[in-house]
Design a protein around this motif. Structure first.
Motif, PDB file in Angstrom:
ATOM      1  N   LYS A 153     -78.393  89.236  -5.078  1.00 48.19           N
ATOM      2  CA  LYS A 153     -78.477  90.983  -4.792  1.00 48.19           C
ATOM      3  C   LYS A 153     -79.754  92.114  -4.473  1.00 48.19           C
ATOM      4  O   LYS A 153     -79.435  93.071  -5.113  1.00 48.19           O
ATOM      5  N   SER A 154     -80.097  90.960  -3.631  1.00 50.91           N
ATOM      6  CA  SER A 154     -81.429  92.028  -3.084  1.00 50.91           C
ATOM      7  C   SER A 154     -81.938  90.865  -2.263  1.00 50.91           C
ATOM      8  O   SER A 154     -81.062  89.687  -1.753  1.00 50.91           O
ATOM      9  N   LEU A 155     -83.253  91.438  -1.386  1.00 46.93           N
ATOM     10  CA  LEU A 155     -83.953  89.696  -0.378  1.00 46.93           C
ATOM     11  C   LEU A 155     -84.406  88.975  -1.399  1.00 46.93           C
ATOM     12  O   LEU A 155     -85.178  89.622  -2.231  1.00 46.93           O
ATOM     13  N   LEU A 156     -84.263  87.445  -0.946  1.00 44.96           N
ATOM     14  CA  LEU A 156     -85.777  87.279  -2.160  1.00 44.96           C
ATOM     15  C   LEU A 156     -86.804  87.252  -1.930  1.00 44.96           C
ATOM     16  O   LEU A 156     -87.706  87.949  -0.817  1.00 44.96           O
ATOM     17  N   PRO A 157     -88.217  87.851  -2.981  1.00 42.63           N
ATOM     18  CA  PRO A 157     -88.808  88.423  -3.638  1.00 42.63           C
ATOM     19  C   PRO A 157     -89.936  87.323  -2.810  1.00 42.63           C
ATOM     20  O   PRO A 157     -90.938  88.491  -2.044  1.00 42.63           O
ATOM     21  N   PHE A 158     -89.933  86.601  -2.582  1.00 44.11           N
ATOM     22  CA  PHE A 158     -90.801  84.722  -2.197  1.00 44.11           C
ATOM     23  C   PHE A 158     -90.351  85.717  -1.037  1.00 44.11           C
ATOM     24  O   PHE A 158     -91.566  84.442   0.148  1.00 44.11           O
ATOM     25  N   ASP A 159     -89.555  85.489  -0.297  1.00 43.54           N
ATOM     26  CA  ASP A 159     -89.437  85.523   1.266  1.00 43.54           C
ATOM     27  C   ASP A 159     -90.250  86.590   2.443  1.00 43.54           C
ATOM     28  O   ASP A 159     -90.639  87.316   1.871  1.00 43.54           O
ATOM     29  N   ASP A 160     -90.149  85.867   3.927  1.00 47.01           N
ATOM     30  CA  ASP A 160     -90.874  87.718   4.737  1.00 47.01           C
ATOM     31  C   ASP A 160     -90.607  87.817   6.258  1.00 47.01           C
ATOM     32  O   ASP A 160     -90.720  87.726   6.817  1.00 47.01           O
ATOM     33  N   ASP A 161     -88.966  86.642   5.886  1.00 50.83           N
ATOM     34  CA  ASP A 161     -88.974  86.692   8.041  1.00 50.83           C
ATOM     35  C   ASP A 161     -86.670  87.243   6.897  1.00 50.83           C
ATOM     36  O   ASP A 161     -86.487  87.071   6.532  1.00 50.83           O
ATOM     37  N   ILE A 162     -85.824  88.111   7.916  1.00 47.79           N
ATOM     38  CA  ILE A 162     -84.900  88.219   8.223  1.00 47.79           C
ATOM     39  C   ILE A 162     -84.075  87.526   9.267  1.00 47.79           C
ATOM     40  O   ILE A 162     -84.403  86.705  10.006  1.00 47.79           O
ATOM     41  N   ASP A 163     -83.083  86.086   8.465  1.00 50.84           N
ATOM     42  CA  ASP A 163     -82.592  85.569   9.528  1.00 50.84           C
ATOM     43  C   ASP A 163     -80.983  86.192   9.505  1.00 50.84           C
ATOM     44  O   ASP A 163     -79.953  86.820   8.618  1.00 50.84           O
ATOM     45  N   LEU A 164     -80.219  86.290  10.537  1.00 50.76           N
ATOM     46  CA  LEU A 164     -79.565  86.351  11.530  1.00 50.76           C
ATOM     47  C   LEU A 164     -78.536  85.292  12.307  1.00 50.76           C
ATOM     48  O   LEU A 164     -79.427  84.470  12.928  1.00 50.76           O
ATOM     49  N   ASN A 165     -76.891  85.184  12.252  1.00 50.59           N
ATOM     50  CA  ASN A 165     -76.423  84.125  13.374  1.00 50.59           C
ATOM     51  C   ASN A 165     -76.069  85.130  13.936  1.00 50.59           C
ATOM     52  O   ASN A 165     -75.272  86.164  13.615  1.00 50.59           O
ATOM     53  N   VAL A 166     -75.796  84.460  15.538  1.00 51.89           N
ATOM     54  CA  VAL A 166     -74.797  85.404  16.382  1.00 51.89           C
ATOM     55  C   VAL A 166     -73.675  84.840  16.523  1.00 51.89           C
ATOM     56  O   VAL A 166     -74.041  83.864  17.062  1.00 51.89           O
ATOM     57  N   VAL A 167     -72.667  84.980  16.162  1.00 50.85           N
ATOM     58  CA  VAL A 167     -71.122  84.081  16.725  1.00 50.85           C
ATOM     59  C   VAL A 167     -70.923  84.692  18.355  1.00 50.85           C
ATOM     60  O   VAL A 167     -70.744  85.353  19.103  1.00 50.85           O
ATOM     61  N   LEU A 168     -71.225  83.713  19.211  1.00 49.38           N
ATOM     62  CA  LEU A 168     -71.361  83.612  20.648  1.00 49.38           C
ATOM     63  C   LEU A 168     -69.454  82.810  21.184  1.00 49.38           C
ATOM     64  O   LEU A 168     -68.415  82.047  20.552  1.00 49.38           O
ATOM     65  N   PRO A 169     -69.149  83.163  22.037  1.00 44.87           N
ATOM     66  CA  PRO A 169     -67.721  82.743  22.573  1.00 44.87           C
ATOM     67  C   PRO A 169     -67.707  81.340  23.051  1.00 44.87           C
ATOM     68  O   PRO A 169     -67.136  81.049  23.811  1.00 44.87           O
ATOM     69  N   ALA A 170     -68.037  80.782  22.885  1.00 43.43           N
ATOM     70  CA  ALA A 170     -68.307  79.275  23.755  1.00 43.43           C
ATOM     71  C   ALA A 170     -67.828  78.541  22.173  1.00 43.43           C
ATOM     72  O   ALA A 170     -67.291  78.759  21.287  1.00 43.43           O
ATOM     73  N   GLY A 171     -67.585  77.838  23.419  1.00 42.12           N
ATOM     74  CA  GLY A 171     -66.172  76.046  22.525  1.00 42.12           C
ATOM     75  C   GLY A 171     -67.540  75.195  22.343  1.00 42.12           C
ATOM     76  O   GLY A 171     -66.932  74.383  22.399  1.00 42.12           O
ATOM     77  N   ASP A 172     -68.549  74.847  23.018  1.00 44.75           N
ATOM     78  CA  ASP A 172     -69.068  73.444  23.682  1.00 44.75           C
ATOM     79  C   ASP A 172     -70.996  74.169  23.340  1.00 44.75           C
ATOM     80  O   ASP A 172     -71.314  75.254  23.719  1.00 44.75           O
ATOM     81  N   HIS A 173     -71.594  72.675  23.502  1.00 46.50           N
ATOM     82  CA  HIS A 173     -73.126  72.932  23.199  1.00 46.50           C
ATOM     83  C   HIS A 173     -73.253  73.431  24.660  1.00 46.50           C
ATOM     84  O   HIS A 173     -74.754  74.575  24.286  1.00 46.50           O
TER      85      HIS A 173
END
Length: 300
Positions: A153-173
Motif C-alpha cells: 500500500k505504498s512504495l517498496l521501502p528498499f526500492d529506488d526507482d519507478i517502473d511503468l509500462n506504456v501500451v503501444l497500438p502494435a500487434g507484433d514485435h
C-alpha cells in the motif's frame, strides 16, 4: 610472521565492518576489493567469506548485481544452517552503514523510497503519466512499483526507482519496436525530456521524480497474445491488464487484475517481502529475442 589466509580474511572483515559502522576509512577500497577477490578465490566459501565479498564490493562501489546475488546466497546458506538471525543481523549492518549506500540488483543507491515522501513521488509520476496518456498511450505502474502499491500500500521501502509500462497500438514485435523508438521524440515534443537506454533500447528514461529514476517499458499485442516487457511473454491476456484502474493508494493507473499480474511477474511468493528477489533477466530476454532484435534495427 605472515598472517595465514584465514587470519587475513578476519583482518579484512573487521576493517570493512569498522568502515561501514564509523564511516572512517583506513584503506584503499578498490585495491582492497581486488585483494579480497584474489584471497577468496583460493578458499572454501563460507558465510563469513560471502559477507566479506559483499562489504568489499559495497565499499568499492563495484559489482552491485554480484553483491545482490551474494546476499541472496548468504540468506539461503544461513537459513540452511539454522542461522537466519545472523543473516538479518548482517542486512541490518548494511542498512545502517555510515557511507550512505545501499545494494540493489541494478546498482548502488544513496537514497531509497524509505527516505522519501510517497505523496510527492506519486504526484510527480502522475504528472508524467498524464502527458503520456494525452498522447494516446495508456500507461500503468508495473514491476516493483506495482508490487509496492498492491502488497505494501505504498512504495517498496528498499526500492529506488519507478517502473511503468506504456501500451503501444502494435500487434507484433517489429511494430512495437518501431513505435517505442518513435515515442521518444513525441514525448520530447510534449515537454518530457527523455532518452532510450542504449544499446538495448528496451527502456525509455523519463525525467527523475524527487530524485528517483523513472523507467518506461513497452507493452503491446492482441487480446490473445499480449506482451508486457520484461515479465509477461503472452502469459496473460490483454484483458488482465486493460482497462486500467486507478490505484486507491496513489491514484496511479494499475492493471485490471493486479494480483494475477504480480503472480506472473514474481511467482506465488509475491505476497511475502523479499528484498533479495532476483529477476530472471536472461530467460526473459531470450523469450523477447524478436523484440530486442527489432529494437536494435528500429530507426537505424
Amino acid at each position: 610472521m605472515a598472517m595465514t589466509d584465514e587470519e587475513t580474511v578476519d583482518f579484512y572483515y573487521k576493517d570493512a565492518v569498522k568502515y561501514l559502522t564509523t564511516g572512517i576509512n583506513c584503506f584503499h577500497v578498490k585495491r582492497r576489493y581486488n585483494k579480497v577477490q584474489r584471497l577468496l578465490g583460493g578458499l572454501d566459501e563460507t558465510p563469513d567469506h560471502i559477507e566479506l565479498f559483499v562489504m568489499s564490493a559495497l565499499l568499492a562501489k563495484v559489482k552491485p548485481y554480484a553483491a545482490h546475488l551474494a546476499l541472496k546466497k548468504l540468506r539461503d546458506v544461513r537459513t540452511a544452517r539454522d542461522e537466519y538471525e545472523k543473516y538479518t543481523a548482517f542486512e541490518a549492518l548494511l542498512a545502517s552503514n555510515k557511507i550512505g549506500r545501499s545494494i540493489h540488483q541494478h546498482g548502488y543507491a544513496t537514497r531509497q523510497f524509505s527516505d522519501s515522501d510517497p505523496t510527492t513521488v506519486f504526484k510527480g509520476v502522475r504528472e508524467l503519466i498524464t502527458i503520456i496518456e494525452d498522447l494516446g498511450y495508456p500507461t500503468f505502474a508495473t514491476c516493483g512499483t506495482l508490487l509496492g502499491l498492491v502488497r505494501d500500500k505504498s512504495l517498496l521501502p528498499f526500492d529506488d526507482d519507478i517502473d511503468l509500462n506504456v501500451v503501444l497500438p502494435a500487434g507484433d514485435h517489429k511494430s512495437a519496436a518501431e513505435q517505442f523508438v518513435q515515442l521518444v521524440p513525441k514525448l520530447t515534443a510534449a515537454g518530457i525530456e527523455c532518452s532510450l537506454v542504449e544499446p538495448t533500447r528496451t527502456i525509455i528514461k523519463l525525467p527523475k521524480v524527487d530524485g528517483f529514476i523513472v523507467d518506461l517499458f513497452p507493452a503491446y499485442g492482441t487480446e490473445e497474445a499480449f506482451f508486457v516487457y520484461p515479465y509477461s511473454f503472452a502469459d496473460l491476456p490483454r484483458s488482465d491488464f486493460l482497462p486500467l484502474q486507478p490505484c486507491h493508494v496513489s491514484d496511479l493507473p494499475i492493471p485490471k487484475h493486479p494480483e494475477t499480474v504480480l503472480e506472473v511477474n514474481y511467482g506465488p511468493g509475491w505476497v511475502s517481502p523479499d528484498q533479495r528477489y532476483v529477476f530472471p533477466w536472461r530467460a526473459q530476454r531470450k523469450k523477447f529475442a524478436n523484440l530486442l532484435s527489432a529494437l536494435l534495427e528500429a530507426g537505424s
